[in-house]
Each structure stands twice: as structure tokens, then as C-alpha cells.
Design a protein around this motif. Structure first.
Motif, PDB file in Angstrom:
ATOM      1  N   ARG A 521       0.835  -1.208   0.000  1.00 25.34           N
ATOM      2  CA  ARG A 521       0.000   0.000   0.000  1.00 25.34           C
ATOM      3  C   ARG A 521       0.868   1.256   0.000  1.00 25.34           C
ATOM      4  N   ALA A 522       1.929   1.244   0.830  1.00 26.06           N
ATOM      5  CA  ALA A 522       2.849   2.382   0.846  1.00 26.06           C
ATOM      6  C   ALA A 522       3.572   2.522  -0.495  1.00 26.06           C
ATOM      7  N   ALA A 523       3.902   1.409  -1.123  1.00 27.50           N
ATOM      8  CA  ALA A 523       4.622   1.467  -2.397  1.00 27.50           C
ATOM      9  C   ALA A 523       3.785   2.138  -3.483  1.00 27.50           C
ATOM     10  N   VAL A 524       2.528   1.741  -3.609  1.00 27.07           N
ATOM     11  CA  VAL A 524       1.710   2.335  -4.669  1.00 27.07           C
ATOM     12  C   VAL A 524       1.314   3.768  -4.326  1.00 27.07           C
ATOM     13  N   ARG A 525       1.318   4.119  -3.041  1.00 25.91           N
ATOM     14  CA  ARG A 525       1.039   5.506  -2.679  1.00 25.91           C
ATOM     15  C   ARG A 525       2.147   6.437  -3.142  1.00 25.91           C
ATOM     16  N   TYR A 526       3.369   5.929  -3.211  1.00 25.57           N
ATOM     17  CA  TYR A 526       4.487   6.749  -3.688  1.00 25.57           C
ATOM     18  C   TYR A 526       4.863   6.433  -5.132  1.00 25.57           C
ATOM     19  N   GLY A 527       4.029   5.675  -5.844  1.00 26.54           N
ATOM     20  CA  GLY A 527       4.226   5.454  -7.265  1.00 26.54           C
ATOM     21  C   GLY A 527       5.154   4.328  -7.637  1.00 26.54           C
ATOM     22  N   TYR A 534       4.389  -7.043  -7.392  1.00 27.07           N
ATOM     23  CA  TYR A 534       5.033  -8.251  -6.853  1.00 27.07           C
ATOM     24  C   TYR A 534       4.342  -8.722  -5.569  1.00 27.07           C
ATOM     25  N   ILE A 535       4.010  -7.771  -4.677  1.00 29.48           N
ATOM     26  CA  ILE A 535       3.422  -8.156  -3.385  1.00 29.48           C
ATOM     27  C   ILE A 535       1.960  -8.550  -3.545  1.00 29.48           C
ATOM     28  N   PHE A 536       1.188  -7.772  -4.301  1.00 24.95           N
ATOM     29  CA  PHE A 536      -0.227  -8.087  -4.451  1.00 24.95           C
ATOM     30  C   PHE A 536      -0.426  -9.424  -5.163  1.00 24.95           C
ATOM     31  N   LYS A 537       0.468  -9.766  -6.054  1.00 26.68           N
ATOM     32  CA  LYS A 537       0.361 -11.050  -6.748  1.00 26.68           C
ATOM     33  C   LYS A 537       0.523 -12.207  -5.759  1.00 26.68           C
ATOM     34  N   GLN A 538       1.392 -12.025  -4.761  1.00 22.10           N
ATOM     35  CA  GLN A 538       1.572 -13.069  -3.750  1.00 22.10           C
ATOM     36  C   GLN A 538       0.371 -13.155  -2.798  1.00 22.10           C
ATOM     37  N   LEU A 539      -0.228 -12.015  -2.494  1.00 18.59           N
ATOM     38  CA  LEU A 539      -1.303 -11.985  -1.492  1.00 18.59           C
ATOM     39  C   LEU A 539      -2.652 -12.426  -2.039  1.00 18.59           C
ATOM     40  N   PRO A 777       0.595   8.239  -8.190  1.00 16.33           N
ATOM     41  CA  PRO A 777       0.523   7.896  -6.771  1.00 16.33           C
ATOM     42  C   PRO A 777      -0.929   7.646  -6.378  1.00 16.33           C
ATOM     43  N   VAL A 778      -1.243   6.451  -5.963  1.00 21.63           N
ATOM     44  CA  VAL A 778      -2.617   6.128  -5.575  1.00 21.63           C
ATOM     45  C   VAL A 778      -2.902   6.822  -4.245  1.00 21.63           C
ATOM     46  N   PRO A 779      -3.925   7.653  -4.156  1.00 18.05           N
ATOM     47  CA  PRO A 779      -4.120   8.471  -2.950  1.00 18.05           C
ATOM     48  C   PRO A 779      -4.515   7.629  -1.739  1.00 18.05           C
ATOM     49  N   ARG A 780      -4.321   8.214  -0.578  1.00 19.08           N
ATOM     50  CA  ARG A 780      -4.580   7.503   0.679  1.00 19.08           C
ATOM     51  C   ARG A 780      -6.061   7.162   0.834  1.00 19.08           C
TER      52      ARG A 780
END
Length: 954
Positions: A521-527, A534-539, A777-780
Motif C-alpha cells: 500500500r505504501a509502495a503504490v502511494r508513492y508510485g 510483486y506483493i499483491f500477486k503473492q497476497l 501515486p494512488v491516494p490515501r
């Protein structure tokens, strides 16, 4: 896993959902029960019912039922009703039949039982806000003050305090009586202590306030015991805070007790009252009083008195006047701070640093250069080193770090120094202290992210050491999340190398699932969408619900789409845009499957849909640019130019396609604005994100108009978005807009000639490439709702059967009453508050009466009524009178929107619909002519004005 905070008003606490009438009926059965236990159980459930259905009809009916129980029940049931009244203070003004409620409760005041009378008086005190001027209750309170029963007298005192706070008449009328009782000999000391607080509400006129203050000042030497002095000083301070004119004299009085009275409790009370009197502002305090107070603190050596004194000074220095006067090192206030900034007590040192920070920040904001700023920074750094070495004072460490962040905001030159200091302490701390330091580094990094780069090696080493521990603690897991977030901040807008990427992936492989979700979530918030993919594919396949699965699948597809846009592959921009659009469509489909009634994900779906719309507009613009090369102008282009007087038509198909793209980008910008208006609860960074995305659409629209439309102008200078500082998450988007604007300035060279050249088309392609390559950057607000506000409407009348229509007689009007309640989550008013509510009622004819033709233009006519109301204790109501000019079926739409304290309108909803059916007006009954057979009926089309010699044919 959805990352959305469930608010209090959506919780059912395990109880089945039911409508208001069913809930009230169920509680009414309990009230009529013959068992006291069942009655009590029903009574105590009323406050929760009021919170769930806070509408006047239900509340009025409920309180009338409770009043009956109060009148007929025993004292224990009356006590339960009293507790309901005290817990439901926000809803008391919704009792429409106040007279009947008071009549039923008032009947108990004549009881022979003093306990019953006492509970009745307390009940009147609990509802004093809605009955402040009832003279009979005023008389009962005055009479009960002379009672011989102490319980009744105490209840009368409680009621007197509540009514004095609400009623000016009662406060003035009670002044002499309370004064006589306090000065009288027959009243016990304990009773006098309870009577004195009534005097704090005697501030409605100058004479009464002066008389009360004189009485309290006379009481101080007459009753020097600690309890009397504490209560009297508190009353005088509350009275002074209400009148404001007595603040200087009250401050002087408190200073006298502070210096002369040796009792610690009284000194502490003097500090507390001075703290409250300092909030209106230091400009109200006399200059001599401020000097005396500073001299007292300067000579004070007791830590238990020094701390409350420093708190008072901290409130005083919030005034710019105090900061300006004490900006020099020679002032006594700065002498106090220098004396205690290196105190062995962390609390005192932290409080002193707060005062110095306030002075420095105020001077920096006013462009003044304070003296001794380097000494302040040195003392703050020393305090941080001390607190990080002890590691058992996270509260004081947090205060010191807040001061550091505030100084960095006021003067960014300090960012590098504090980042270096905090980075050097990361190796020596753990637990909560490590988390607090990481938060401070993140706050400073959001101001100047480049200052974090020197700490990259330190952060990677910490990640490696925590990862290798066999059983990391919860605090260590939180620390890993924060460290990863710091890496995302410092690499915002930069390319990743293999070493850093491997370090992040190693942390993810050794982490638990929720921590990995937080990192992604933090990664996509900062682009950084490659990490998110990589992480969402595992989850995706490791969750317990299919809704969570589709939510994670949606995030995976979105991240993959964004990572394709700025990848280094050799594919063309058009191909990358097409692939990104495909992945986004998959993400939208998965998001629809992830929606539930409690989490409808409306904002997320609309945000993705608008993003797809923007990418499709960019792809269409690329194809349009190619048209200039592959589709030549038609042979009749010259004739079209002469007919339309539009020189741009000389280039044929490409001109029309560009103008079509202009409309598409304008529609996309409008969609961003509409979504912006619905995001009332969004944080400022999210709103800024949507503003920038809208401005992207406007920028491309203006560039295209410059090429294909005569007389269009392009904006000059950098883009501004209405904020002083752009958030770190949005800086890449702003940089892309500025770069696009610089490139677009070249379009102005050819705009005057009305030519569409290959150079202009190349510039447009370059602009599209810059905007497409900017990482989103996906907003909070996409993941977390920190503030939750919901407007709930109740419309009257309603059809008897759900889905049926409401019948209205022809020629009559329909009265529509709209009642609403504003419900809040855990942090009401965190970002903005509702100031007013706008209620719109629209009426439109859907279908005319049977066997009647009607002009289609009439069906398009819409009647709109608007009313703006101000909510009172989160409740509002509006009334409308609707007219229906012709028979048929009408659709009524009721919509609410809110206005915040900055006068901005937000389209939050909700929307409700009603169907109204109006029958046709009946034709007039035929009237028989005199002298004719009554059975012969003359129709309206018959001519009734025949001449005498003419006869109507048989």
C-alpha cells in the motif's frame, strides 16, 4: 484487508437489523411488562435507539413513554429514566410535545417521598436545555433549596446549576438567594461548597457579575480552608473567562495565591486557572502580571510546580506579541528556557524546547531572525540524544521530534541536520522509540526527500538485521514497514537498482501477510508500482474471503497497468497504453466483485474508471496524431474552408478528430471534478491528487485547442494547485505537468498561422509521453478513510407499500418534509466540518394520463426546489410544497449536499426517489336546460346559443 476503517454507525453489535417502528414497539412491550427487570432493560436501551434513529417523531414518542414510566413507576425506574435523559442530551430538542412530557414528570414533584422529588429535580436539570424558562420549575427548585432533606437539597442545587447555565432569568433571580444561603449560618459547609459553583453562571449582566465577584472575594478570607479556596477560585476563574473584562484582576488574584499560599493544591489550582485564562490570549493579561509570573517561574526550583508553569508559558507564547517581545536572548523568558533546556528531567526539558520552538517558528513565519537559534537547535539535538539513549521515554521523545519536524517546516534548511542525527540514532534504538524516529524521518522526508538519501545504507542494514531475527516482535514488524516506507519516499521519482529491490523483496518474503499488504500500500502511494505488483500477486491467493481476493486482484491489475506505462521495454507508447487499459478494465471488473453492502468501494471504482478514461484519451490522441501522415486532406478542403470560414478545415479529417479529442479531455476533467466534489471525507493529499489529475486534462485540452482552434491561448508559467507546498506523493505528477507545459510553449510559434504541422504533432506526442510516463501515486483515501461522515434522510410522506406510488388529488399540492441526521465516525471533523446542508427536490413528469398525447418538451421540464438549512446537533429538516400542473405520473428526487466551514459545496448525497400519481381533473357535470326533458343530456360541444327561430335537428 480492505484497509477501510469501519465506523461506529455501521456496527450492529450482533443485533439483527430492524426498522425504527419495530425497535420502538419491542421496547414498548418491555415498558408495559409487569417485571421491573424487563422494564429496566427496555429503558436502558433507549439511548442506543436514539443514536441509531435520531428522528423527532421517534424521539418524541419515546420520551412520552418514558415520562409515563417516570410518573407511574418506582424510584429505581425513575433513576433509569434520569440516566436516559442525561445520556441523550443531544436529542432533547427534538421533543416536539415538551409540555406533555413536563406535565407527566412534574406530577411526581408533589410526592411525599423526598427521594422521588430529588430524582424529579435532577430530571428537570438534565432537560434544562429545552425548558429553561419554566417558572413553575424555577419555583420548585427554589422551594426545594429550603427542604430539610439533604438529598432533595443536593438535587435542587444540581438543578439550579443546570438552569443557571441555560436561563438568564433564573440566574439573576437566584443570585440573592444563593448569596444569602452561602452567607447564612444555618447552611452546612459541605452544602455551601455545592452552592458556590452556581455563581459562575451569574454573568448575564454587568451588575450581577460584579456583585457575584465581590461576594466570592469576601468568601476567600472568611473561609480559608483548602476546599473553599479551591472552589471559590474555580468559580471566579470561570466567571472571568465568561466576562473577559475581569481576566486582568483574576490573573492578579491567582498570582497572589500562587506566591503567598504555601499549600500545593492551591498552587496547582492557580496554575490550572492561569492556563485556562491564557487561552483567550496574552494580550488580555496585564504586562506586570506577565513579568511577575515569569519571575516566579524563574525562581521556582520545584519540578512539580515548574511543569504546570511552563505549560502556562507555552500557551502565552502562542500570541505573536509574546514571541516578538521574547525573541532576544536577553529576555527573562529566554533565561528560563536556557536554564531548563538541559534539565535532567525529560518532561521539563521537552516542555522548554516546545516554548523555544514556538518562538523560533513564529519569527521564521514573520521573516524575523531570532537570536540564539543555533543554541535552540543544539539543545533540541542534545535532548533527542538523551531520550534515544534511555529508550523508556517515548512520550517525551515524540514531543521533541514534533518540535524538530515543526522547525523543519518553518525553515527547511534544518532538514539535513535532523535527518543525519536521527539516522545515526536508528542503530541504537528499538521498540516504540524506533517507530517514532521513523515517523519523524518520514515527516521530514515528505518536506525534502533528497535529505533521506544519505541514510539509505543505514536503513538497508537495519532491514537486513531485523529480517534475520528468528521471532521478530510486533514493534520490529512495524519498524520494517516504516523503514520500507522511508525507502519509497527517498526513491520517489527515481529508478530502482537491483540491490534495493532485492532488499525489499527479502523483507517481503520473511514478513507476515498484513505487513506485506501495508508495504505494498505504501509502495503504490508513492508510485512504485513494480513493488506493489510483486506483493499483491503473492497476497491474492492467501486471503480468507473472495471479496478480499477480488480486492487484491484489482490492486494487482492496477499496479501492473501503471508499471507498464513507464517500463523500459522497447514497445511503443501506443502499445503500452493499450496494455495498461486492458489491465485497468480487469481491475475494475475485479473491484465490482469485491464490493459489499458495507464496503461499496464507490470512490475506488470511479477513480479507476476516470483513470481508464484518461488513458484512452491519450491513446486516441496518439492515433489522431498519426492521421496527419496517413490521411491527406480531401480535394474539397478549399470549398469547406470558404463555406465554414475555418482555416483549420484545410487539413480535413485530422482537424475534426483533434476537436473531438478536446471534448473528450474536457469530459475527463469534468469527471475528476465531479469525483472531487463527492470526496468530502478525503484527506488533503487525496484532494490535491485529484486536482492535479484534472489539471492534466485541462493542459492537454488547451494544447489541442492551440493547434486546431483559432484564438486559443496557452497558459504561461508553472502550474499552481492552491496549496503552499505540494505533497511528496504528488510531486512527480506536478513535475510532469510543468515539463509538459515547457514543451507546449513551442506550440505558440505556429498557432498564429492556423497551420497543423508535423512539428506540432510531434510536440503533442511528446506531451502524451511525458504525462503517460509520470507514475500515478494512488491516494490515501483509496485505501483508508480517516474521517467518516454520512448524511441520512427520512422523507415524509411515504407510500404504504414500498415501491408503490403516492396519490395526490388533482388541483392540490403535496407537502414534503425532509428530515436528516449527520452521522460521524471515530474522528469527526478531522479534515472539514459540515456547516450547512442543501436539500434539493426535483419533480419531473414521467408519463401523462392515459389516452392523452403531450408535447415531448413538457416531459423534459423539471421543477427544482432548493432549501439551505443549518444542522443543529447534527439534525436538520426542510419542508417543500410541490404543485403538479397536469395529471400523470411524476418522479420526485430528493438529494442532499453539504457546505463546509469554508463555504465549499460537496455533492455527498444521499439521493431518494418517490413516485407521485395525479389523476386527471374531472369534467363538469352536464346541466339540463329549463323546460326540457331531464333525461336529455347536452354535451359540451352542443351549441347552447341558438337563435329563437332556429331549432336543433332531432
Amino acid at each position: 484487508m480492505l484497509g477501510l476503517r469501519v465506523t461506529s454507525f455501521t456496527e450492529t453489535l450482533g443485533e439483527p437489523e430492524q426498522d425504527a417502528n419495530s425497535a420502538l414497539t419491542e421496547l414498548d412491550k418491555g415498558l408495559r411488562s409487569g417485571k421491573v427487570g424487563e422494564q429496566c432493560d427496555s429503558i436502558v436501551r433507549f439511548p442506543k435507539l436514539f443514536e441509531k434513529y435520531p428522528f423527532p417523531i421517534l424521539i418524541n414518542a419515546s420520551f412520552l413513554k418514558l415520562a409515563d414510566v417516570f410518573r407511574m413507576g418506582n424510584n429505581f425506574l425513575r433513576l433509569c429514566v434520569l440516566r436516559v435523559c442525561q445520556q441523550s442530551e443531544r436529542h432533547l430538542d427534538k421533543i416536539s410535545n415538551v409540555d406533555e412530557f413536563i406535565r407527566r414528570v412534574y406530577s411526581v414533584i408533589h410526592s411525599n417521598d423526598p427521594i422521588a422529588r430529588a430524582v424529579t429535580l435532577r430530571t428537570f436539570g438534565a432537560v434544562a436545555a429545552v425548558i429553561p424558562e419554566r417558572q413553575q420549575i424555577h419555583h420548585s427548585i427554589r422551594g426545594s433549596l429550603d427542604s430539610y432533606n439533604s438529598v432533595e437539597v443536593e438535587a435542587a442545587i444540581y438543578a439550579a446549576i443546570q438552569f443557571a447555565a441555560q436561563s438568564k432569568t433564573f440566574a439573576i433571580s437566584m443570585c440573592n438567594k444563593v448569596s444569602d444561603m452561602i452567607q447564612g449560618q444555618a447552611i452546612t459547609a459541605n452544602m455551601k461548597l455545592q452552592l458556590i459553583p452556581i455563581l459562575q453562571y451569574m454573568h448575564h449582566d454587568t451588575n450581577t457579575a460584579a456583585m457575584v465577584r465581590s461576594l466570592c472575594l469576601n468568601l476567600l478570607p472568611s473561609y480559608p480552608t483548602q476546599d473553599f479556596v479551591l472552589v471559590t477560585l474555580n468559580t471566579l476563574s470561570k466567571l472571568a473567562a465568561a466576562t473577559l473584562v475581569d481576566i486582568p484582576s483574576q490573573v492578579t488574584l491567582l498570582l497572589k495565591y500562587l506566591k503567598d499560599d504555601p499549600r500545593y493544591e492551591i498552587k496547582l489550582k492557580a496554575f490550572q486557572d492561569l492556563y485556562e485564562l491564557a487561552k483567550p490570549g496574552a494580550h488580555i493579561w496585564p504586562a506586570k502580571a506577565i513579568d511577575d509570573f515569569i519571575n516566579y517561574i524563574l525562581s521556582c526550583n520545584r519540578n512539580n510546580l515548574l511543569m504546570p508553569g511552563l505549560r502556562v508559558i507555552q500557551i502565552l507564547v502562542e500570541s505573536p506579541k509574546m514571541c516578538y517581545e521574547h525573541r532576544t536572548c536577553s529576555s527573562k523568558l529566554r533565561a528560563i528556557c536556557e536554564k531548563h533546556s538541559y534539565s535532567p528531567s525529560p518532561a521539563i526539558a521537552a516542555q522548554t524546547i516546545q516554548i523555544l520552538t514556538q518562538i523560533l517558528c513564529c519569527c521564521f513565519e514573520e521573516n524575523l531572525q531570532p537570536e540564539g537559534s543555533d543554541d535552540v537547535i543544539a539543545s533540541l539535538e542534545a535532548l533527542i540524544c538523551l531520550l534515544t539513549s534511555e529508550q523508556n521515554k517515548p512520550k517525551h521523545l515524540k514531543i521533541a521530534l514534533k518540535c524538530a519536524v515543526r522547525l523543519c517546516e518553518a525553515k527547511p534548511d534544518y532538514c539535513a541536520n535532523f535527518v543525519e542525527l536521527l539516522g545515526s540514532r536508528l542503530d541504537d534504538v528499538d521498540g516504540e522509540s524506533a517507530i517514532v524516529i521513523c515517523e519523524a524521518l518520514g515527516a521530514i522526508g515528505s518536506l525534502k526527500c533528497e535529505t533521506l538519501l544519505p541514510q539509505l545504507e543505514t536503513i538497508l542494514g537495519l532491514l537486513s538485521s531485523i529480517r534475520t531475527e528468528p521471532n521478530p516482535k510486533q514493534s520490529q514488524t512495524s519498524t520494517k514497514i516504516m523503514l520500507c516506507t522511508l525507502i519509497f519516499q527517498m526513491l520517489s521519482g527515481s529508478k530502482w537498482n537491483t540491490e534495493i529491490e532485492s532488499a525489499i523483496f527479502a523483507v517481503v518474503d520473511a514478513n507476515d501477510l498484513w505487513s506485506n499488504y501495508c508495504i505494498a500500500r505504501a509502495a503504490v502511494r508513492y508510485g512504485h508500482h513494480q513493488i506493489g505488483t510483486y506483493i499483491f500477486k503473492q497476497l491474492t491467493e492467501q486471503v480468507s474471503s473472495e471479496h478480499f481476493h477480488f480486492w487484491l486482484a484489482s490492486l494487482k491489475e492496477m499496479s501492473q497497468a501503471e508499471s507498464l506505462l513507464y517500463s523500459d521495454d522497447s514497445e511503443t507508447l501506443s502499445a503500452r497504453l493499450d496494455k495498461a487499459i486492458i489491465h485497468y478494465n480487469k481491475a475494475i471488473a475485479a473491484l465490482k466483485a469485491a464490493s459489499t453492502p458495507s464496503h461499496n468501494l464507490t470512490f475506488q471504482a470511479e477513480y479507476m474508471r476516470i483513470r481508464v478514461e484518461f488513458l484512452q484519451c491519450l491513446a486516441q490522441l496518439i492515433h489522431t496524431c498519426n492521421i496527419l501522415c496517413i490521411v491527406p486532406a480531401p480535394a474539397i478542403a478549399s470549398a469547406i474552408v470558404q463555406n465554414t470560414r475555418d482555416e483549420h478545415q484545410r487539413y480535413g479529417y485530422v482537424t475534426n478528430q483533434m476537436r473531438k479529442c478536446v471534448k473528450e479531455f474536457k469530459n475527463c476533467g469534468d469527471l475528476h471534478w465531479k469525483l472531487y466534489q463527492t470526496a468530502f471525507d478525503a484527506d488533503p493529499a487525496t484532494l490535491e491528487n485529484m486536482q492535479i489529475l484534472q489539471q492534466m486534462c485541462v493542459l492537454v485540452e488547451q494544447c489541442l485547442e492551440t493547434v486546431c482552434t483559432s484564438g486559443s491561448k496557452l497558459r504561461e508559467g508553472p502550474m499552481e494547485f492552491g496549496t503552499k507546498t505540494i505533497k511528496l506523493e504528488s510531486r512527480e505528477l506536478v513535475r510532469a505537468c510543468d515539463n509538459s507545459l515547457i514543451v507546449a510553449q513551442n506550440l505558440l510559434e505556429h498557432s498564429a498561422t492556423c497551420n497543423i504541422t508535423h512539428k506540432q504533432v510531434a510536440i503533442l506526442r511528446k506531451i502524451v509521453e511525458i504525462l503517460a510516463n509520470a507514475s500515478l501515486p494512488v491516494p490515501r483515501f483509496f485505501f483508508q478513510i480517516l474521517q467518516s461522515t454520512m448524511v441520512k434522510l427520512a422523507i415524509n410522506p411515504q407510500p404504504r407499500v414500498m415501491g408503490e406510488f403516492i396519490s395526490v388529488q388533482a388541483g392540490s399540492q403535496l407537502a414534503v418534509k425532509v428530515e436528516g441526521v449527520i452521522q460521524h465516525g471515530m474522528k469527526p471533523g478531522l479534515f472539514r466540518k459540515i456547516s450547512q446542508v442543501v436539500v434539493n427536490v426535483t419533480s419531473q413528469l414521467q408519463s401523462p394520463a392515459k389516452n392523452k398525447e403531450i408535447d415531448p418538451k413538457i416531459l423534459e421540464q423539471v421543477s427544482v426546489l432548493t432549501q439551505t438549512v443549518t444542522p443543529h446537533k447534527d439534525f436538520f429538516s426542510a419542508q417543500f410544497l410541490l404543485a403538479f400542473p397536469r395529471g400523470g405520473q411524476y418522479l420526485l428526487n430528493v438529494e442532499a449536499s453539504v457546505i463546509d466551514e469554508q463555504s465549499n459545496t460537496w455533492k455527498t448525497g444521499p439521493k431518494s426517489s418517490l413516485t407521485v400519481k395525479v389523476p386527471e381533473e374531472q369534467k363538469m357535470a352536464p346541466i339540463p336546460m329549463p323546460g326540457t326533458n331531464a333525461n336529455i343530456i347536452l354535451m359540451p360541444e352542443d351549441n347552447l346559443f341558438l337563435k329563437p327561430h332556429q331549432k336543433k335537428p332531432m
